[in-house]
Design a protein around this motif. Structure first.
Motif, PDB file in Angstrom:
ATOM      1  N   THR A 111       0.878  -1.394   0.074  1.00  0.00           N
ATOM      2  CA  THR A 111      -0.123   0.082   0.012  1.00  0.00           C
ATOM      3  C   THR A 111       0.973   1.328   0.034  1.00  0.00           C
ATOM      4  O   THR A 111       0.567   2.207  -0.620  1.00  0.00           O
ATOM      5  CB  THR A 111      -1.015  -0.107   1.202  1.00  0.00           C
ATOM      6  N   THR A 166      -1.283  -1.724   7.368  1.00  0.00           N
ATOM      7  CA  THR A 166      -1.571  -1.680   5.755  1.00  0.00           C
ATOM      8  C   THR A 166      -2.551  -0.562   5.464  1.00  0.00           C
ATOM      9  O   THR A 166      -2.493  -0.008   4.420  1.00  0.00           O
ATOM     10  CB  THR A 166      -2.220  -3.168   5.311  1.00  0.00           C
ATOM     11  N   ALA A 195      -3.696   3.869   2.667  1.00  0.00           N
ATOM     12  CA  ALA A 195      -4.937   3.747   1.745  1.00  0.00           C
ATOM     13  C   ALA A 195      -5.843   4.966   2.361  1.00  0.00           C
ATOM     14  O   ALA A 195      -6.481   5.530   1.600  1.00  0.00           O
ATOM     15  CB  ALA A 195      -5.451   2.452   2.204  1.00  0.00           C
ATOM     16  N   ILE A 222      -8.701  -1.096  -0.920  1.00  0.00           N
ATOM     17  CA  ILE A 222      -7.754  -2.323  -0.774  1.00  0.00           C
ATOM     18  C   ILE A 222      -8.706  -3.439  -0.979  1.00  0.00           C
ATOM     19  O   ILE A 222      -9.897  -3.368  -0.614  1.00  0.00           O
ATOM     20  CB  ILE A 222      -7.133  -2.435   0.400  1.00  0.00           C
TER      21      ILE A 222
END
Ligand code: ADP
Ligand code: ASP
Ligand code: MG
Length: 474
Positions: free
Chosen positions: A218, A275, A279, A286
């Motif tokens: 990411t 993660t 984003a 995602i």
């Protein structure tokens, strides 16, 4: 721009790599002017293998380097043999892989000479798992007739230099990422990028932490202005529970970033807890998908809050200790709590949950079991005077516990959820050590004995009707 990350199982065997390369090549043929960018983990088990041998070397095992050499050769050469039929291409790749393995073995041998494994050496050594797998995957794609090249991520991902848990420096990395990837993409080449690590400004290899390739993907998405990152793994998506504990767990079609973060934080291994950060910050979606079942649409993660449903998923994290600070001196002494947590923060330790029971003059918090002794030492140093003066009577650890968390944005304002959770545990005669509810009401968590996880998780999953075939909650 499509970023596709493939985890350890997805590159773990020749068949898996064949499948992975097939997915990438299909994506390429869909839009040859915009090739996908692949981010890969090490072959499943290789990171552990590297760590075990490096640690054995530090303990004085002089053969660790040679044994590692043989194991890495076996694992990667066997796969390569099945993946690249052309003898000429294959021997060039053999050579490249052998050079990497030689380099890594030399490092492990230096560790055994020094009998010392510094965090710096450890990060460098474990980076070889990804360096090797990226060569295999790129070679396989080329054998399928599409241009591809391995990219070692220390060439563009600049980090703050913290070993074992580095953070990216986005601006510097962005410039380098564009320099690295623009020419490759415009020449219709699929870059196969190593996940897991970058390098400090001085060029020293630093990893993002175990399981960090999801985060690396990411981050790269953010650097290259991708709109979606697909994380290809070995399950259909984010499930309502760990399928190893609950075989009939259901695949969630959507989940919010906030919910996914809670799940990851409390142990759902399917994504690394950091993660979703890039984003959220850079506005990407995602998707989690199954390399071995590519027809399944997977789980989409986005910023949207969940519309309905109550509890969405349940997760558990073992190997936890509860540390308790107790004493009459805690009452009315402003600032004790602050001192406890600033001492822990200075040590760089993570606290999973906190509970304070003022009637018992105590403050308890859950931490990773392996961190507990160092945390207790920190607190004893911090409160040395108070301990002498008996204002704080005791600091102790309850080891061998686990945190169970139920997660779902729909729990907010739904009465009775915690009652049902605790009733389920009570009916099964499972003792609850402590309880906490996130103030966002996204999760309710409690501490139980680690040995109860296998029984507790399926029971709670059933109580909230989360199984496949039950009415969907998302
Ligand atoms: P990868 O190697 O692709 O990064 P991981 O092993 O890190 O894959 O993560 C995928 C695994 O996470 C699954 O095989 C599954 O066993 C485990 N897992 C734990 N909790 C969950 C969950 N709630 N949903 C999906 N998978 C989960
Ligand atoms: N190979 C690394 C690990 O096993 C990173 C990853 O796969 O995400 O931790
Ligand atoms: Mg993983």
């Amino acid at each position: 721009m499509k970023i596709m990350k493939f985890g350890g199982t997805s590159v773990g065997t020749a068949e898996a790599i064949q499948q992975t390369a097939g997915i990438l090549v299909d994506a390429f043929h869909e839009m040859p002017d915009q090739p996908p960018v692949a981010v890969v983990s090490a072959m499943g088990g290789v990171t552990n293998l590297l760590l075990e041998h490096a640690r054995a070397a530090a303990d004085g095992d002089e053969d660790a380097g040679m044994r590692l050499h043989q194991k890495l050769l076996d694992r990667h050469f066997t796969a390569l043999h099945d993946l690249v039929p052309d003898e000429h291409d294959r021997s060039a790749l053999f050579e490249e892989i052998e050079q990497q393995i030689d380099r890594c073995t030399q490092l492990v041998e230096s560790v055994s000479v020094l009998r010392d494994l510094s965090p710096r050496a450890e990060d460098w050594i474990v980076s070889f798992g990804e360096r090797l797998s990226s060569v295999l995957v790129a070679g396989t794609i080329e054998a399928l007739g599409v241009r591809s090249t391995p990219v070692a991520s220390d060439s563009y991902l600049v980090t703050d230099g913290v070993f074992g848990g580095a953070s990216p420096l986005m601006e510097e990395s962005r410039r380098r990422a564009h320099e690295t990837f623009t020419p490759l993409l415009s020449s219709r080449t699929i870059p196969v990028v190593t996940g897991f690590f970058g390098a400090s400004e001085a060029g020293v290899v630093t990893t993002l932490g175990r399981g960090g390739s999801d985060y690396a993907a990411t981050v790269l998405g953010a650097l290259l202005d991708a709109t979606e990152v697909v994380i290809w793994t070995d399950v259909d998506g984010v499930l309502s529970a760990d399928p190893r504990l609950v075989p009939d767990a259901r695949t969630l079609s959507t989940i919010s970033f906030a919910e996914a973060t809670e799940l990851a934080y409390f142990g759902a291994k399917v994504i690394h807890p950091r993660t979703v950060q890039p984003a959220i910050e850079y506005g990407m979606a995602i998707r989690i998908r199954n390399t071995f079942n590519p027809e399944h649409p997977g789980t989409r993660m986005g910023p949207e809050p969940a519309k309905n449903g109550s509890v969405k998923a349940i997760t558990a994290i073992g190997g936890v200790s509860v540390v308790t600070v107790e004493g009459a001196g805690l009452i009315g002494v402003a600032g004790i709590t602050a001192r406890v947590f600033s001492a822990i923060g200075r040590g760089g330790f993570n606290v999973y949950m906190i509970s304070q029971a003022s009637s018992q003059h105590s403050l308890s918090f859950a931490v990773r079991g392996e961190d507990a002794p160092a945390i207790i030492q920190l607190l004893e140093d911090e409160f040395e005077l108070d301990l002498i003066r008996q204002r704080l009577l005791r600091i102790w650890e309850d080891p061998g516990v686990a945190i169970i968390a139920i997660v779902g944005a729909g729990m907010r304002g739904t009465p009775g959820v915690s009652g049902r959770l605790f009733m389920t545990l009570g009916d099964a005669r499972i003792n609850i050590v402590t309880i906490a509810q996130g103030s966002s009401e996204l999760n309710i968590s409690c501490v139980v004995n680690e040995s109860e996880i296998a029984r507790a998780v399926p029971l709670i999953h059933q109580e909230f009707g989360l199984a496949e075939g039950d009415a969907p909650g998302d």
